[in-house]
Write an enzyme that holds these catalytic residues in place. Sequence first.
Site, PDB file in Angstrom:
ATOM      1  N   GLY A  29     -24.248 -49.462  28.012  1.00 10.08           N
ATOM      2  CA  GLY A  29     -25.509 -49.714  28.719  1.00 10.08           C
ATOM      3  C   GLY A  29     -26.367 -50.731  27.993  1.00 10.08           C
ATOM      4  N   PHE A  30     -27.526 -50.945  28.542  1.00 12.05           N
ATOM      5  CA  PHE A  30     -28.455 -51.946  28.007  1.00 12.05           C
ATOM      6  C   PHE A  30     -28.842 -51.628  26.547  1.00 12.05           C
ATOM      7  CE2 PHE A  30     -33.296 -52.116  27.953  1.00 12.05           C
ATOM      8  CZ  PHE A  30     -33.361 -53.325  27.298  1.00 12.05           C
ATOM      9  N   ILE A  31     -29.406 -50.450  26.303  1.00 10.37           N
ATOM     10  CA  ILE A  31     -29.839 -50.129  24.935  1.00 10.37           C
ATOM     11  C   ILE A  31     -28.630 -49.795  24.058  1.00 10.37           C
ATOM     12  CG2 ILE A  31     -31.251 -48.592  23.497  1.00 10.37           C
ATOM     13  CD1 ILE A  31     -33.121 -48.241  25.900  1.00 10.37           C
ATOM     14  N   ASP A  50     -18.360 -44.504  27.549  1.00  7.93           N
ATOM     15  CA  ASP A  50     -19.180 -44.854  28.712  1.00  7.93           C
ATOM     16  C   ASP A  50     -18.312 -44.750  29.956  1.00  7.93           C
ATOM     17  OD1 ASP A  50     -22.013 -46.868  28.801  1.00  7.93           O
ATOM     18  OD2 ASP A  50     -20.908 -46.357  30.629  1.00  7.93           O
ATOM     19  N   GLY A  55     -23.569 -48.498  33.025  1.00  4.80           N
ATOM     20  CA  GLY A  55     -23.252 -49.443  31.944  1.00  4.80           C
ATOM     21  C   GLY A  55     -22.278 -50.500  32.448  1.00  4.80           C
ATOM     22  N   LEU A  95     -26.974 -41.414  24.384  1.00  2.80           N
ATOM     23  CA  LEU A  95     -27.790 -42.219  25.296  1.00  2.80           C
ATOM     24  C   LEU A  95     -27.333 -42.077  26.746  1.00  2.80           C
ATOM     25  CD1 LEU A  95     -28.270 -43.663  22.465  1.00  2.80           C
ATOM     26  CD2 LEU A  95     -28.690 -45.720  23.781  1.00  2.80           C
ATOM     27  N   TYR A 168     -35.815 -36.096  36.634  1.00  2.88           N
ATOM     28  CA  TYR A 168     -35.405 -36.783  35.414  1.00  2.88           C
ATOM     29  C   TYR A 168     -36.144 -36.188  34.208  1.00  2.88           C
ATOM     30  CZ  TYR A 168     -34.519 -40.831  32.338  1.00  2.88           C
ATOM     31  OH  TYR A 168     -34.138 -41.652  31.319  1.00  2.88           O
TER      32      TYR A 168
END
Length: 347
Positions: A29-31, A50, A55, A95, A168
């Site tokens: 993913g991004f982070i 992942d 992602g 994450l 969430y």
Amino acid sequence: MATSASERRIDEGVMVDDGMRYLITGGAGFIGSHLADSLIGQGGEVVILDDLSTGRRENLDHLLDCERAEFIEGSVLDDQLVDELMRRTDMCFHLASAVGVKLIVERPLESLLRNVRGIDIVTDAAARHGNRLLFTSTSEIYGKNSTGALREGSDRLLGPASTSRWSYATAKTLGEMLVFGYFRERNAEMIVARLFNTVGPRQRGFYGMVLPRFVEQALRGEELTVYGDGTQSRCFAHVSDTVDALIRLGDSDLALGGVYNIGRDTEITILELAELVIERVGSDSTIRFVPYVEAYENGFEELGRRQPDTSAIQALTGWRAQHTIAEAIDDVIAYQHEEVARSQLAV
Ligand code: UDP
């Protein structure tokens, strides 16, 4: 006075022990992909798990030939796989999560189940193998509390359970409670990091995140879609600052059992952000105000402000966000230019 090994490493900007093996769930993913880059850059080895639901493999392309990186396409819901990966590693950054308000509002059940089951499996496996775990929670858990800079102990103010947005926050709250439970009752080494809005290269607008959407719109000369009247504000941290904070926390024995806000404390309204993006792109785009009911669903609840108090992580690790929002915007612009160039090459 003599300095400790860990103080020396921090002075040198290195907080990773050579050869330390990290499992990063959601590492494509991004982070997660930036975290992988940074851990490898500091001498660590990473195993990235992942399922590529949000992602992207492209985020890891540059690590393909790296001996210290391994990518496994699989899910945190696969308890046998998670168990096996925990066995092979020393520490886990968890994450993996359904992300983005848009996705959560559109598919609340799926995101709720994936988040809750995932954290259950990951905390259980980490505790069983004696691996340290850092769980990434979210500023969303403070809900509608807009009383100023939010401290880790601030009250949470969530709307009704029937409003999708709050699923969430509820799932992440449960994750935090599991972490605290394992720490207190099973002596497991666990830490919670609450991430406020993080931005930077590799973030995608597809799931609703505002900055990549604005940059994309400005680069195309389209109208920038500001939801509501644009007076709502956020604090945006550059992903490289966020990753630095995650690694410092993961390295700190004193962080164990604690919860830490990670974010930049400078507020900007969404209208100001749109204007700044237009300026930095040098675009002729104009701004269109979109009512929330049009942008999301009926009954969607927007948040007025969301600002972190980061004194706890600063006091513990010396961390401070270094990058301004303008620098983050410029990095996102450069990244989107590269993406366009890459897609043209691929045709
Ligand atoms: N937003 C916007 N236009 C967009 C996407 C988002 O005005 O095209 C607004 C959104 O309503 C919110 C802010 O930007 O007020 C940040 O949204 P994002 O989804 O990035 O993060 P979050 O709401 O989780 O803080």
